[in-house]
Design a protein around this motif. Structure first.
Motif, PDB file in Angstrom:
ATOM      1  N   ALA A  94    -104.599  91.008 -20.824  1.00 47.97           N
ATOM      2  CA  ALA A  94    -104.167  90.038 -19.795  1.00 47.97           C
ATOM      3  C   ALA A  94    -102.893  90.282 -19.412  1.00 47.97           C
ATOM      4  O   ALA A  94    -102.062  90.796 -20.139  1.00 47.97           O
ATOM      5  CB  ALA A  94    -104.521  88.727 -20.195  1.00 47.97           C
ATOM      6  N   THR A  95    -102.531  89.856 -18.086  1.00 45.10           N
ATOM      7  CA  THR A  95    -101.161  89.891 -17.605  1.00 45.10           C
ATOM      8  C   THR A  95    -100.442  88.556 -17.749  1.00 45.10           C
ATOM      9  O   THR A  95    -101.148  87.606 -16.870  1.00 45.10           O
ATOM     10  CB  THR A  95    -100.934  90.482 -16.360  1.00 45.10           C
ATOM     11  OG1 THR A  95    -101.517  91.839 -16.277  1.00 45.10           O
ATOM     12  CG2 THR A  95     -99.660  90.515 -15.742  1.00 45.10           C
ATOM     13  N   PHE A  96     -99.570  88.415 -18.229  1.00 40.14           N
ATOM     14  CA  PHE A  96     -98.610  87.011 -18.359  1.00 40.14           C
ATOM     15  C   PHE A  96     -97.019  87.263 -17.750  1.00 40.14           C
ATOM     16  O   PHE A  96     -96.263  87.806 -18.451  1.00 40.14           O
ATOM     17  CB  PHE A  96     -98.460  86.504 -19.564  1.00 40.14           C
ATOM     18  CG  PHE A  96     -98.120  84.977 -19.698  1.00 40.14           C
ATOM     19  CD1 PHE A  96     -98.678  84.154 -19.095  1.00 40.14           C
ATOM     20  CD2 PHE A  96     -96.802  84.804 -20.530  1.00 40.14           C
ATOM     21  CE1 PHE A  96     -97.996  82.642 -18.967  1.00 40.14           C
ATOM     22  CE2 PHE A  96     -96.385  83.527 -20.434  1.00 40.14           C
ATOM     23  CZ  PHE A  96     -97.000  82.397 -19.903  1.00 40.14           C
ATOM     24  N   ASP A  97     -96.791  86.908 -16.548  1.00 43.54           N
ATOM     25  CA  ASP A  97     -95.608  87.348 -16.049  1.00 43.54           C
ATOM     26  C   ASP A  97     -94.586  86.244 -16.403  1.00 43.54           C
ATOM     27  O   ASP A  97     -94.729  84.970 -16.286  1.00 43.54           O
ATOM     28  CB  ASP A  97     -95.606  87.337 -14.468  1.00 43.54           C
ATOM     29  CG  ASP A  97     -96.445  88.428 -13.887  1.00 43.54           C
ATOM     30  OD1 ASP A  97     -96.190  89.503 -14.441  1.00 43.54           O
ATOM     31  OD2 ASP A  97     -97.055  88.369 -12.944  1.00 43.54           O
ATOM     32  N   ILE A  98     -93.235  86.751 -16.980  1.00 40.73           N
ATOM     33  CA  ILE A  98     -92.393  85.588 -17.123  1.00 40.73           C
ATOM     34  C   ILE A  98     -91.100  85.916 -16.439  1.00 40.73           C
ATOM     35  O   ILE A  98     -90.749  87.242 -16.563  1.00 40.73           O
ATOM     36  CB  ILE A  98     -92.145  85.845 -18.733  1.00 40.73           C
ATOM     37  CG1 ILE A  98     -93.256  85.513 -19.594  1.00 40.73           C
ATOM     38  CG2 ILE A  98     -90.825  85.067 -19.101  1.00 40.73           C
ATOM     39  CD1 ILE A  98     -93.152  85.710 -21.049  1.00 40.73           C
ATOM     40  N   VAL A  99     -90.507  84.908 -15.929  1.00 37.05           N
ATOM     41  CA  VAL A  99     -89.318  85.375 -14.855  1.00 37.05           C
ATOM     42  C   VAL A  99     -88.177  84.432 -15.436  1.00 37.05           C
ATOM     43  O   VAL A  99     -88.405  83.257 -15.484  1.00 37.05           O
ATOM     44  CB  VAL A  99     -89.682  85.075 -13.223  1.00 37.05           C
ATOM     45  CG1 VAL A  99     -88.424  85.216 -12.582  1.00 37.05           C
ATOM     46  CG2 VAL A  99     -90.926  85.813 -13.129  1.00 37.05           C
TER      47      VAL A  99
END
Length: 103
Positions: A94-99
């Protein structure tokens, strides 16, 4: 069962990260309350820190979790893992973007 592990990672120059783990399970926090499966993240940049959690779509206790439902953008905290191409049999990804704003 009773997995209590953690990892320390450094992103690549492009800001990407990856890790391999077991998929967590829901757990009881009181006689009448459960937490859904989730993974905790503590991200530290040069001048700021973000603590968040990643949840999984379709988990039984997502709809009653106080932390997940404290945001109006639950979709930003929820992933839907898919079969991982070229990985071990049964692996999901899965892709989990954190900014973080100040890097």
């Amino acid at each position: 069962p009773d997995f209590d592990g953690f990892a320390v990672l450094t992103t690549g120059a492009d800001g990407r990260y990856a890790f391999k783990t077991v998929r967590p399970k829901a757990y009881r926090v009181s006689a009448d309350r459960w937490r859904p499966a989730h993974i905790h993240f503590s991200v530290t940049g040069k001048t700021e820190r973000l603590v968040t959690q990643m949840y999984f779509e379709g988990e039984e206790y997502n709809k009653t979790d106080a932390w997940l439902n404290s945001t109006t953008r639950t979709g930003a905290l929820t992933v839907d893992p898919k079969p991982a191409v070229g990985k071990e049999p049964g692996a999901l990804e899965a892709t989990f973007d954190i900014v973080i704003m100040k890097g």
